[in-house]
Design a protein around this motif. Structure first.
Motif, PDB file in Angstrom:
ATOM      1  N   GLY A 138       0.964  -1.160   0.184  1.00 45.82           N
ATOM      2  CA  GLY A 138      -0.161  -0.135  -0.283  1.00 45.82           C
ATOM      3  C   GLY A 138       0.295   1.151   0.068  1.00 45.82           C
ATOM      4  O   GLY A 138       0.242   2.586  -0.034  1.00 45.82           O
ATOM      5  N   LEU A 139       2.319   1.081  -0.149  1.00 47.42           N
ATOM      6  CA  LEU A 139       2.500   2.494  -0.165  1.00 47.42           C
ATOM      7  C   LEU A 139       3.633   3.384  -1.600  1.00 47.42           C
ATOM      8  O   LEU A 139       3.322   4.260  -1.794  1.00 47.42           O
ATOM      9  CB  LEU A 139       4.433   2.334   0.151  1.00 47.42           C
ATOM     10  CG  LEU A 139       4.670   1.826   1.909  1.00 47.42           C
ATOM     11  CD1 LEU A 139       5.906   1.466   2.676  1.00 47.42           C
ATOM     12  CD2 LEU A 139       4.176   3.358   2.635  1.00 47.42           C
ATOM     13  N   VAL A 140       2.733   2.343  -2.436  1.00 47.55           N
ATOM     14  CA  VAL A 140       2.964   2.750  -4.018  1.00 47.55           C
ATOM     15  C   VAL A 140       1.750   2.310  -4.999  1.00 47.55           C
ATOM     16  O   VAL A 140       1.129   1.303  -4.513  1.00 47.55           O
ATOM     17  CB  VAL A 140       4.083   2.326  -4.960  1.00 47.55           C
ATOM     18  CG1 VAL A 140       4.079   2.286  -5.923  1.00 47.55           C
ATOM     19  CG2 VAL A 140       5.149   2.302  -3.961  1.00 47.55           C
ATOM     20  N   GLN A 141       1.059   3.213  -5.760  1.00 44.74           N
ATOM     21  CA  GLN A 141      -0.018   3.119  -6.348  1.00 44.74           C
ATOM     22  C   GLN A 141       0.637   2.829  -7.896  1.00 44.74           C
ATOM     23  O   GLN A 141       1.615   3.273  -8.312  1.00 44.74           O
ATOM     24  CB  GLN A 141      -0.968   4.070  -6.589  1.00 44.74           C
ATOM     25  CG  GLN A 141      -1.416   4.813  -5.408  1.00 44.74           C
ATOM     26  CD  GLN A 141      -2.582   5.346  -5.616  1.00 44.74           C
ATOM     27  OE1 GLN A 141      -2.415   6.666  -5.410  1.00 44.74           O
ATOM     28  NE2 GLN A 141      -4.147   5.879  -5.025  1.00 44.74           N
ATOM     29  N   ALA A 142       0.303   1.899  -8.578  1.00 46.71           N
ATOM     30  CA  ALA A 142       0.350   1.707 -10.299  1.00 46.71           C
ATOM     31  C   ALA A 142      -0.713   1.633 -11.064  1.00 46.71           C
ATOM     32  O   ALA A 142      -1.828   2.180 -10.636  1.00 46.71           O
ATOM     33  CB  ALA A 142       1.402   0.517 -10.336  1.00 46.71           C
ATOM     34  N   ARG A 143       0.061   2.656 -11.690  1.00 48.30           N
ATOM     35  CA  ARG A 143      -1.079   2.599 -13.372  1.00 48.30           C
ATOM     36  C   ARG A 143      -0.289   2.979 -14.345  1.00 48.30           C
ATOM     37  O   ARG A 143       0.796   2.646 -14.976  1.00 48.30           O
ATOM     38  CB  ARG A 143      -1.693   4.332 -13.461  1.00 48.30           C
ATOM     39  CG  ARG A 143      -1.294   5.236 -13.985  1.00 48.30           C
ATOM     40  CD  ARG A 143      -1.548   6.317 -13.519  1.00 48.30           C
ATOM     41  NE  ARG A 143      -0.196   7.606 -13.960  1.00 48.30           N
ATOM     42  CZ  ARG A 143      -0.553   8.067 -15.124  1.00 48.30           C
ATOM     43  NH1 ARG A 143      -1.385   7.436 -15.856  1.00 48.30           N
ATOM     44  NH2 ARG A 143       0.972   8.785 -15.546  1.00 48.30           N
ATOM     45  N   LYS A 144      -1.344   1.739 -15.446  1.00 53.28           N
ATOM     46  CA  LYS A 144      -1.008   1.090 -17.068  1.00 53.28           C
ATOM     47  C   LYS A 144      -0.833   2.323 -17.600  1.00 53.28           C
ATOM     48  O   LYS A 144      -2.241   2.552 -17.778  1.00 53.28           O
ATOM     49  CB  LYS A 144      -1.412  -0.241 -16.600  1.00 53.28           C
ATOM     50  CG  LYS A 144      -0.646  -1.157 -18.260  1.00 53.28           C
ATOM     51  CD  LYS A 144      -0.716  -2.141 -18.211  1.00 53.28           C
ATOM     52  CE  LYS A 144      -0.275  -3.235 -18.739  1.00 53.28           C
ATOM     53  NZ  LYS A 144       1.868  -3.601 -19.129  1.00 53.28           N
ATOM     54  N   VAL A 145      -0.552   3.187 -18.857  1.00 51.15           N
ATOM     55  CA  VAL A 145      -0.908   3.054 -20.059  1.00 51.15           C
ATOM     56  C   VAL A 145       0.318   2.798 -21.081  1.00 51.15           C
ATOM     57  O   VAL A 145       1.130   2.543 -21.688  1.00 51.15           O
ATOM     58  CB  VAL A 145      -0.245   5.182 -19.424  1.00 51.15           C
ATOM     59  CG1 VAL A 145      -1.262   5.450 -20.440  1.00 51.15           C
ATOM     60  CG2 VAL A 145      -1.085   6.006 -18.711  1.00 51.15           C
ATOM     61  N   GLY A 146      -1.052   2.268 -22.067  1.00 53.42           N
ATOM     62  CA  GLY A 146      -0.709   1.362 -22.759  1.00 53.42           C
ATOM     63  C   GLY A 146       0.417   0.127 -22.227  1.00 53.42           C
ATOM     64  O   GLY A 146       0.063  -0.529 -21.184  1.00 53.42           O
ATOM     65  N   THR A 147       1.518   0.107 -22.908  1.00 51.69           N
ATOM     66  CA  THR A 147       2.370  -0.761 -22.525  1.00 51.69           C
ATOM     67  C   THR A 147       3.118  -0.119 -21.437  1.00 51.69           C
ATOM     68  O   THR A 147       3.806  -0.838 -20.632  1.00 51.69           O
ATOM     69  CB  THR A 147       4.024  -1.572 -23.171  1.00 51.69           C
ATOM     70  OG1 THR A 147       4.482   0.175 -24.629  1.00 51.69           O
ATOM     71  CG2 THR A 147       2.641  -1.474 -24.584  1.00 51.69           C
ATOM     72  N   TRP A 148       3.393   0.430 -20.587  1.00 53.99           N
ATOM     73  CA  TRP A 148       3.875   1.602 -19.400  1.00 53.99           C
ATOM     74  C   TRP A 148       3.203   1.290 -18.568  1.00 53.99           C
ATOM     75  O   TRP A 148       2.386   1.417 -18.250  1.00 53.99           O
ATOM     76  CB  TRP A 148       4.856   2.883 -20.614  1.00 53.99           C
ATOM     77  CG  TRP A 148       5.314   2.830 -21.419  1.00 53.99           C
ATOM     78  CD1 TRP A 148       4.716   3.245 -22.238  1.00 53.99           C
ATOM     79  CD2 TRP A 148       6.479   2.732 -21.120  1.00 53.99           C
ATOM     80  NE1 TRP A 148       5.785   2.970 -23.411  1.00 53.99           N
ATOM     81  CE2 TRP A 148       6.623   3.256 -22.659  1.00 53.99           C
ATOM     82  CE3 TRP A 148       7.589   2.678 -20.258  1.00 53.99           C
ATOM     83  CZ2 TRP A 148       7.625   2.903 -23.674  1.00 53.99           C
ATOM     84  CZ3 TRP A 148       8.586   1.796 -21.455  1.00 53.99           C
ATOM     85  CH2 TRP A 148       8.999   2.590 -22.810  1.00 53.99           C
ATOM     86  N   ASN A 149       3.992   0.745 -17.306  1.00 56.42           N
ATOM     87  CA  ASN A 149       3.776   1.143 -15.838  1.00 56.42           C
ATOM     88  C   ASN A 149       4.475   2.323 -15.103  1.00 56.42           C
ATOM     89  O   ASN A 149       5.378   2.656 -15.181  1.00 56.42           O
ATOM     90  CB  ASN A 149       4.503   0.033 -14.908  1.00 56.42           C
ATOM     91  CG  ASN A 149       2.899  -1.286 -15.129  1.00 56.42           C
ATOM     92  OD1 ASN A 149       2.305  -1.131 -15.688  1.00 56.42           O
ATOM     93  ND2 ASN A 149       4.235  -2.505 -15.713  1.00 56.42           N
TER      94      ASN A 149
END
Length: 97
Positions: free
Chosen positions: A57-68
């Motif tokens: 829970g310290l980091v959030q991730a989001r995906k845009v196309g092939t990039w995280n």
């Protein structure tokens, strides 16, 4: 945050690479490819570190196309700091003079 979750966060932060990642993400959101430039580790190793930081829970991730893209989870950060402050406060109160 339960004691187990707090312990999981501290375990995540016990690795020097993950501490460095947190330090970089505190500055701003970064993509995985940018994070790799700061380390001499493989992409799968970075993914492993990021999975641990996201799961605690310290980091959030989001995906845009092939990039995280990764950023600090402000709510998770605040909660961990609150828990740490409470733990240290309890420790200080229980300390003998």
């Amino acid at each position: 945050m339960k004691e187990e979750e707090v312990a999981q966060c501290f375990k995540a932060l016990s690795d020097t690479n993950r501490l460095k990642i947190i330090g970089l993400l505190v500055q701003r959101e970064r993509c995985a490819c940018e994070l790799l430039e700061f380390f001499q580790i493989s992409q799968p190793t970075l993914s492993h570190h990021m999975k641990i930081l996201v799961s605690c829970g310290l980091v959030q991730a989001r995906k845009v196309g092939t990039w995280n893209y990764y950023r600090i989870n402000e709510a998770g950060k605040k909660e961990l700091l609150r828990q740490l402050s409470q733990l240290l406060s309890i420790t200080e109160e229980g300390k003998e003079s």
